[in-house]
Write a protein that holds these residues in place. Sequence first.
Motif, PDB file in Angstrom:
ATOM      1  N   SER A 130      -9.864 -26.842  11.598  1.00 32.35           N
ATOM      2  CA  SER A 130     -10.662 -28.083  11.126  1.00 32.35           C
ATOM      3  C   SER A 130     -10.336 -29.191  11.828  1.00 32.35           C
ATOM      4  CB  SER A 130     -10.802 -28.134   9.689  1.00 32.35           C
ATOM      5  OG  SER A 130     -11.596 -27.128   9.228  1.00 32.35           O
ATOM      6  N   ASP A 131      -8.830 -29.227  12.174  1.00 31.93           N
ATOM      7  CA  ASP A 131      -8.445 -30.306  12.820  1.00 31.93           C
ATOM      8  C   ASP A 131      -9.098 -30.937  14.027  1.00 31.93           C
ATOM      9  OD1 ASP A 131      -6.392 -30.104  10.883  1.00 31.93           O
ATOM     10  OD2 ASP A 131      -4.667 -30.310  12.405  1.00 31.93           O
ATOM     11  N   ALA A 132      -9.581 -29.780  14.734  1.00 30.13           N
ATOM     12  CA  ALA A 132     -10.255 -30.174  16.112  1.00 30.13           C
ATOM     13  C   ALA A 132     -11.797 -30.380  15.975  1.00 30.13           C
ATOM     14  CB  ALA A 132     -10.086 -29.291  17.130  1.00 30.13           C
ATOM     15  N   VAL A 192     -13.226 -32.460  13.023  1.00 24.36           N
ATOM     16  CA  VAL A 192     -13.776 -33.366  12.138  1.00 24.36           C
ATOM     17  C   VAL A 192     -15.118 -34.174  12.478  1.00 24.36           C
ATOM     18  CG1 VAL A 192     -12.790 -35.812  11.263  1.00 24.36           C
ATOM     19  CG2 VAL A 192     -11.587 -33.921  11.588  1.00 24.36           C
ATOM     20  N   GLY A 193     -16.002 -34.078  11.748  1.00 18.31           N
ATOM     21  CA  GLY A 193     -17.346 -34.792  11.928  1.00 18.31           C
ATOM     22  C   GLY A 193     -18.147 -33.937  12.592  1.00 18.31           C
ATOM     23  N   ASP A 231      -6.944 -22.139   7.431  1.00 17.20           N
ATOM     24  CA  ASP A 231      -7.469 -22.788   6.206  1.00 17.20           C
ATOM     25  C   ASP A 231      -9.026 -22.471   6.262  1.00 17.20           C
ATOM     26  OD1 ASP A 231      -7.129 -24.460   4.167  1.00 17.20           O
ATOM     27  OD2 ASP A 231      -6.248 -26.153   5.307  1.00 17.20           O
ATOM     28  N   ARG A 258     -11.216 -25.141   4.404  1.00 21.27           N
ATOM     29  CA  ARG A 258     -11.577 -26.193   5.342  1.00 21.27           C
ATOM     30  C   ARG A 258     -12.689 -25.864   6.159  1.00 21.27           C
ATOM     31  NH1 ARG A 258      -9.324 -28.075   2.015  1.00 21.27           N
ATOM     32  NH2 ARG A 258     -11.512 -28.177   1.098  1.00 21.27           N
ATOM     33  N   PHE A 314     -23.003 -37.264  16.409  1.00 21.02           N
ATOM     34  CA  PHE A 314     -21.562 -37.888  15.982  1.00 21.02           C
ATOM     35  C   PHE A 314     -21.461 -38.901  17.295  1.00 21.02           C
ATOM     36  CE2 PHE A 314     -17.185 -37.200  15.993  1.00 21.02           C
ATOM     37  CZ  PHE A 314     -16.881 -37.436  14.581  1.00 21.02           C
ATOM     38  N   VAL A 326      -8.878 -33.099   6.010  1.00 21.87           N
ATOM     39  CA  VAL A 326      -8.586 -32.646   7.206  1.00 21.87           C
ATOM     40  C   VAL A 326      -7.620 -33.851   7.696  1.00 21.87           C
ATOM     41  CG1 VAL A 326      -8.847 -32.148   9.605  1.00 21.87           C
ATOM     42  CG2 VAL A 326     -10.239 -31.070   7.819  1.00 21.87           C
TER      43      VAL A 326
END
Lengths: 260, 260, 260, 260, 260, 260
Positions: free
Chosen positions: D91-93, D95-96, D125, D128, E2, E149
């Motif tokens: 999910s780090d990459a 977001v949104g 994860d 997430r 986005f 996150v």
Amino acid sequence: DFESAIAEIKPAFGAVTETLAAYVLNGMIDFGEPFRHLLATCQTLVEQVRSSEHTPLLTALLEGPAGAGKTALAATLGLESQFPLVKVVSSDAMVGFSEPAKAAQIAKVFEDAYRSPMSIVVLDDIERLLEYVPIGPRFSNGILQALLVLVKKQPPEGRRLLVIGTSSAPQVMADMGLADAFNVALHVPAVRDAEVATVLKALNAFEPSQVGAAVAGLAEAEVPIKRLLLLVDLARQGVPAGAPIPLERWHQVLRDLALN
Amino acid sequence: DFESAIAEIKPAFGAVTETLAAYVLNGMIDFGEPFRHLLATCQTLVEQVRSSEHTPLLTALLEGPAGAGKTALAATLGLESQFPLVKVVSSDAMVGFSEPAKAAQIAKVFEDAYRSPMSIVVLDDIERLLEYVPIGPRFSNGILQALLVLVKKQPPEGRRLLVIGTSSAPQVMADMGLADAFNVALHVPAVRDAEVATVLKALNAFEPSQVGAAVAGLAEAEVPIKRLLLLVDLARQGVPAGAPIPLERWHQVLRDLALN
Amino acid sequence: DFESAIAEIKPAFGAVTETLAAYVLNGMIDFGEPFRHLLATCQTLVEQVRSSEHTPLLTALLEGPAGAGKTALAATLGLESQFPLVKVVSSDAMVGFSEPAKAAQIAKVFEDAYRSPMSIVVLDDIERLLEYVPIGPRFSNGILQALLVLVKKQPPEGRRLLVIGTSSAPQVMADMGLADAFNVALHVPAVRDAEVATVLKALNAFEPSQVGAAVAGLAEAEVPIKRLLLLVDLARQGVPAGAPIPLERWHQVLRDLALN
Amino acid sequence: DFESAIAEIKPAFGAVTETLAAYVLNGMIDFGEPFRHLLATCQTLVEQVRSSEHTPLLTALLEGPAGAGKTALAATLGLESQFPLVKVVSSDAMVGFSEPAKAAQIAKVFEDAYRSPMSIVVLDDIERLLEYVPIGPRFSNGILQALLVLVKKQPPEGRRLLVIGTSSAPQVMADMGLADAFNVALHVPAVRDAEVATVLKALNAFEPSQVGAAVAGLAEAEVPIKRLLLLVDLARQGVPAGAPIPLERWHQVLRDLALN
Amino acid sequence: DFESAIAEIKPAFGAVTETLAAYVLNGMIDFGEPFRHLLATCQTLVEQVRSSEHTPLLTALLEGPAGAGKTALAATLGLESQFPLVKVVSSDAMVGFSEPAKAAQIAKVFEDAYRSPMSIVVLDDIERLLEYVPIGPRFSNGILQALLVLVKKQPPEGRRLLVIGTSSAPQVMADMGLADAFNVALHVPAVRDAEVATVLKALNAFEPSQVGAAVAGLAEAEVPIKRLLLLVDLARQGVPAGAPIPLERWHQVLRDLALN
Amino acid sequence: DFESAIAEIKPAFGAVTETLAAYVLNGMIDFGEPFRHLLATCQTLVEQVRSSEHTPLLTALLEGPAGAGKTALAATLGLESQFPLVKVVSSDAMVGFSEPAKAAQIAKVFEDAYRSPMSIVVLDDIERLLEYVPIGPRFSNGILQALLVLVKKQPPEGRRLLVIGTSSAPQVMADMGLADAFNVALHVPAVRDAEVATVLKALNAFEPSQVGAAVAGLAEAEVPIKRLLLLVDLARQGVPAGAPIPLERWHQVLRDLALN
Ligand SMILES: Nc1ncnc2c1ncn2[C@@H]1O[C@H](COP(=O)(O)OP(=O)(O)OP(=O)(O)O)[C@@H](O)[C@H]1O
Ligand SMILES: Nc1ncnc2c1ncn2[C@@H]1O[C@H](COP(=O)(O)OP(=O)(O)OP(=O)(O)O)[C@@H](O)[C@H]1O
Ligand SMILES: Nc1ncnc2c1ncn2[C@@H]1O[C@H](COP(=O)(O)OP(=O)(O)OP(=O)(O)O)[C@@H](O)[C@H]1O
Ligand SMILES: Nc1ncnc2c1ncn2[C@@H]1O[C@H](COP(=O)(O)OP(=O)(O)OP(=O)(O)O)[C@@H](O)[C@H]1O
Ligand SMILES: Nc1ncnc2c1ncn2[C@@H]1O[C@H](COP(=O)(O)OP(=O)(O)OP(=O)(O)O)[C@@H](O)[C@H]1O
Ligand SMILES: Nc1ncnc2c1ncn2[C@@H]1O[C@H](COP(=O)(O)OP(=O)(O)OP(=O)(O)O)[C@@H](O)[C@H]1O
Ligand SMILES: [Mg+2]
Ligand SMILES: [Mg+2]
Ligand SMILES: [Mg+2]
Ligand SMILES: [Mg+2]
Ligand SMILES: [Mg+2]
Ligand SMILES: [Mg+2]
């Protein structure tokens, strides 16, 4: 999309006033004192809006069982009032409309009323306008909020407005805060006991001597006027025009058709 | 998007009337008195709309178990009526349609009916039209509200309309207020006891002497006509055309296939 | 957007029929009487559609635990049938599709089937097609309604269709009304007791004298065929090709890997 | 919008493989037998995919408390495997990202894997990725369904794939059917008792004689490795490089900071 | 959307850093030991990020009653730190923003922080950022997932980041998994007992001899600093500048205004 | 769509300030001590904003039964204040607006206030602004969050702002956190006991000697001022201008009209 919604509803508009008479298709049968008292009270409200200086806005909710004659009563008041503008807001003319289109149509009727010196707006079958269903329950909050505001909004200076709502679900109206938003709530009852005989006589449905037996054939103690009229009409099938309905035919209809 | 929805459904329209006969694919087997009484009552309603002056709109709900023959009965009434317009509103022709497209299609059928002097509109399998599922429960409130309005909306002056709804879920119809919106509700039963034998005989399925044993092989006391017809057809696999079904074959089918 | 949805799915289409064989990747091991009886019953259904005059549509639901071999069985029937059209509707090819795109793809497969004289459509892993999750529960009602309609919709005159659904959640199928929508429901069982030994022998997995001990090592009384095949394959790691699996290696795999 | 979603995610793609090493930022401390056994079992799975003929797809779920080292373990396996393609879906990459964009990104990683002869995909994860929150609960069913399908989908012939999922919420995985969708579930534990001392010694955090007292200062019986590393680093503030942490400083950190 | 969301938020950006001082509008009154200990602990965290090699990311949650001074404390730490980048993420600047626009704005602040060698990001009033309301409860899961996150995402190599969150609803933070996502949670208390007198003296609000009576006038045992400052200011209405507040005036304010 | 929402609301804007007087259509009748104390307290708040250096923002919630006179009181304070900007945010002017359009309109009023040196913003009938309905309950969280932020947001340096909210549902305000977001909450009561007589006298409604009997005719112990004024006006129908209302007429009105 409110703008486009307004555009969408224009063609449907001319028809609104024309349909007023169609809501009293089977006339108004005087079935006794309760009916006359209710009618008189309603006429008082029309007079108040016509003549008072301090009541530019008056709002009344007619509630009662399905088929009790709420819509016919509201339409009758509108026809009698001779007000320059009388409009019925009904779901009949809005099948398949989106919520904003419905809200726009309703708002448009009030806009029109604000431009007329004296108006009656009938909000017919509010549950249907709200797209209410008891499962959930679900309803259109957008329409509800529009009604809650419009029913309390003062007309511009010099304009007078009577709003008449009709509903078969008084508890729903109360739960939603709509009952409190109206100034007055009046009950439109079903036809009861002796009154049933009055109606059957007025319709020349039976031999006078058989009216009592015909009334006794009905299982329920009270029956909405609309349903009573349909039962008589179904029983008349096959009966020569003008002739009284035989009691057997009447009982057959009551037995075979689980009429609502 | 109501407009575009109407556009979307046009090509599907021609097919609606043509399919009427296809709903009675396996004929109407006269399996006894209850069936004949029900048919006669339904025919009364058709006559009422054809001949009464005061009943321009009559609405009847046919409810009963899955496969009881509700759709076949409605189609049969339509075929017999000889009315200039008879249309079936069915989900078959609307798979994948959006809610507004469905609502538009349904409204379009009623519009067509309002233009014909005398019409029958069949709302087939109302749960499916409503996209009802008991989990939740979920359903399309947009379609429900359209039906609630259309079922009570008077046709224009001079037009007559019989609306026949079919449903396998009478409680759902009641909870949604649809049962009350129809004038009449009629029960379409499954085939019971002696009537099963009547059907099996009419189909020439068994040696006359073995019909009793064949009926006894069925676990349930009553069986919908559609399922009975399928069971017999499955049992006929491998049996020479015209020959009776051997009892063992019949029992094997009943055992192996957990038929719904 | 149904139109655009249909457009969207075209390129994926060629692949559908080709993949049929891939669902029986590890062959069909004959593990005993229950398997043979089930296979024979299924073959009966294929014959019924091929030969009956009154059953243009037959629908069967294969339900059983995950990995029991439902998809492999359906694919096998399709391969054997030699019908001109056999298609598998699987979520594999629809990852990330919107609900309307999925509904359109499913409807498209049925459209194709209606054009072929004789067809089999496999609705594989119906819970996945429905995007079902027990939390909530949530699922796509749009897909569910499409399936409920398509599974009961008669093919055009002269066309014949067998619909085979697979599901690991029979209760969910029942709750949604899908179980009732199919004509027949058949249970696909996991491998049990003596049958496990049959499978292990067929795979040449152990020294014949050690098969009993290997079966005893399994904690559960029954094990789906797919899982049994994976366990054996994992245990073969490091074992020379063709050689039997040592019992210690077998026990280590059963202990270390909490296999689902 | 799946297409546009795919377009949206392209630029972020190059970075995926590069970040693999960053997940093992603080190395892998060998804290005893449980750790070594877990690592060996995991390595077995990598070997199975590398060498078995019958297991083109193997899927393993690593579950354990937050900070236990699940992600670091998965990344380590990826680094060791020397497979031509190893990708972490995190999910780090994302977001949104909208749900379709996320689903498209995940599907894209699997597409890439299907083109490589041998691959590891880490679903890091999973709560997430699913946007899970226990209040409600709420989660993205679109992502869940994509994972349920992708985790069971066979790679094309000749391709091999190991899928490693990580999760801190095994019950959620079970409730959603994800635990059952993986072939294997392995528990990644927190550091316990004697193992804590092993870690503190490996870090040269305290005077050897004070390690016992330092361990005793921790309130909980077990502590995730990630948290233990942070505690030691916070305690080192103000302590000269290379010097041992004074016990008072250690106790002050444990008292003042309600560390999660 | 986005991308467009990012575009939408650009003009509002310059203002973020400028407003830092405005959050400490009424200065920081040293009201005793608990306040000083809390401030010192917070300063430790700033130092850790400034100087440690192993802690590139540290995250702290300040929780306490409404008006306790959480935002003022976070802003004070930011001002003192002299870090090249200190930014406050506040709903004040995002009224009416859509969820994606908010998520984009928040992500943008972190992007900026990842480009600066050393940064502080204040997530002010997390309930408001999440659009949390206890009825339902409802909140933006999109924002929640973004925070979950971002609060755990390692900055790029060589960058250091302190994230300070503020919240008046610690239970909500725990239920959502946000409390666990932060490394440290610190309680910001209301002013209590003797500390109230310290504040009143610092403000020169009363005759020194009357401070005890003034404190006694407060019904609650503890009062948030923000509310105490407002009470004193309201009581000063009509009191000449510099003169002490008469006790009657103080009691009148406490009585008439049901102050929150 | 926030931008377009702002565009949408522009034409409606000029009317906002003009309507201020219209909310006190029937004047302010001084019905006794509670009314005078409440008015004085409110005036104190206006003075605080006008004169204090430390209170640039003050917020007060007026709550009380429907028709108690909350809106008239707020409008009266606005008229008296002589502040350069006084605006009422009311649903009257936003029927059919989308949620973003409403939020934008509300934000726009605050923007205007931030540009004026001294302002009053009235948030009239907050339940209606929130589109609150107790069934569900449902409300617009977007509007709620905007209000929660705007009611606490400091105006720019040098600007002063008094926010007055009105509500008939104090419990709803509390549950949503809105009650706590205001600095002060004040109760606006219905007219009680002796006060009713004061009002009836002020209106010259009855013969002085009959006022006691008229009060006794009311069933409830207390009655909102708005309702009392309507009752008197309805009773005046048919009574010559200036003449007192006969008691019988008064009792008839109370009996026939189930007045809300
Ligand atoms: N005294 C009466 N009052 C009202 N309606 C009457 C009366 N006498 C006859 N009618 C006829 O009865 C019918 C009443 O139907 P109406 O639609 O007004 O009932 P309703 O209460 O609005 O029903 P619904 O709940 O279905 O909306 C009308 O056709 C009307 O002409
Ligand atoms: N007496 C009968 N009444 C009705 N249908 C009959 C009768 N005799 C034979 N049939 C045949 O039985 C079948 C009844 O199926 P039909 O689809 O009408 O049932 P249904 O109640 O509408 O089922 P569903 O609940 O699935 O919609 C038809 O094929 C019809 O031709
Ligand atoms: N007798 C058998 N019946 C079915 N499958 C068998 C049999 N013998 C071997 N197999 C193999 O077992 C596997 C069964 O897997 P399959 O995917 O069909 O199971 P499933 O029940 O559809 O599982 P899922 O619930 O995961 O969809 C296939 O690889 C098939 O080749
Ligand atoms: N034996 C070990 N196993 C795993 N990680 C270790 C070990 N020794 C040291 N570490 C370090 O501990 C940290 C473990 O953090 P990691 O992010 O992998 O935990 P996690 O379980 O994925 O946490 P989360 O639940 O927050 O995702 C890494 O920085 C890793 O370098
Ligand atoms: N020791 C102190 N600590 C914090 N704030 C102080 C202190 N002394 C005075 N103040 C003042 O008190 C006010 C505290 O308000 P602040 O907005 O920071 O509270 P908060 O806890 O963030 O409130 P909310 O829950 O409404 O967000 C500020 O105006 C600040 O200048
Ligand atoms: N002392 C008074 N206080 C307030 N209103 C008064 C007073 N005397 C007379 N009025 C009149 O009473 C009416 C009060 O109505 P108002 O709309 O202000 O009530 P409200 O509490 O806002 O009602 P709602 O709950 O419906 O919004 C106004 O017309 C006002 O002119
Ligand atoms: Mg009506
Ligand atoms: Mg049917
Ligand atoms: Mg399968
Ligand atoms: Mg991790
Ligand atoms: Mg704050
Ligand atoms: Mg008001």
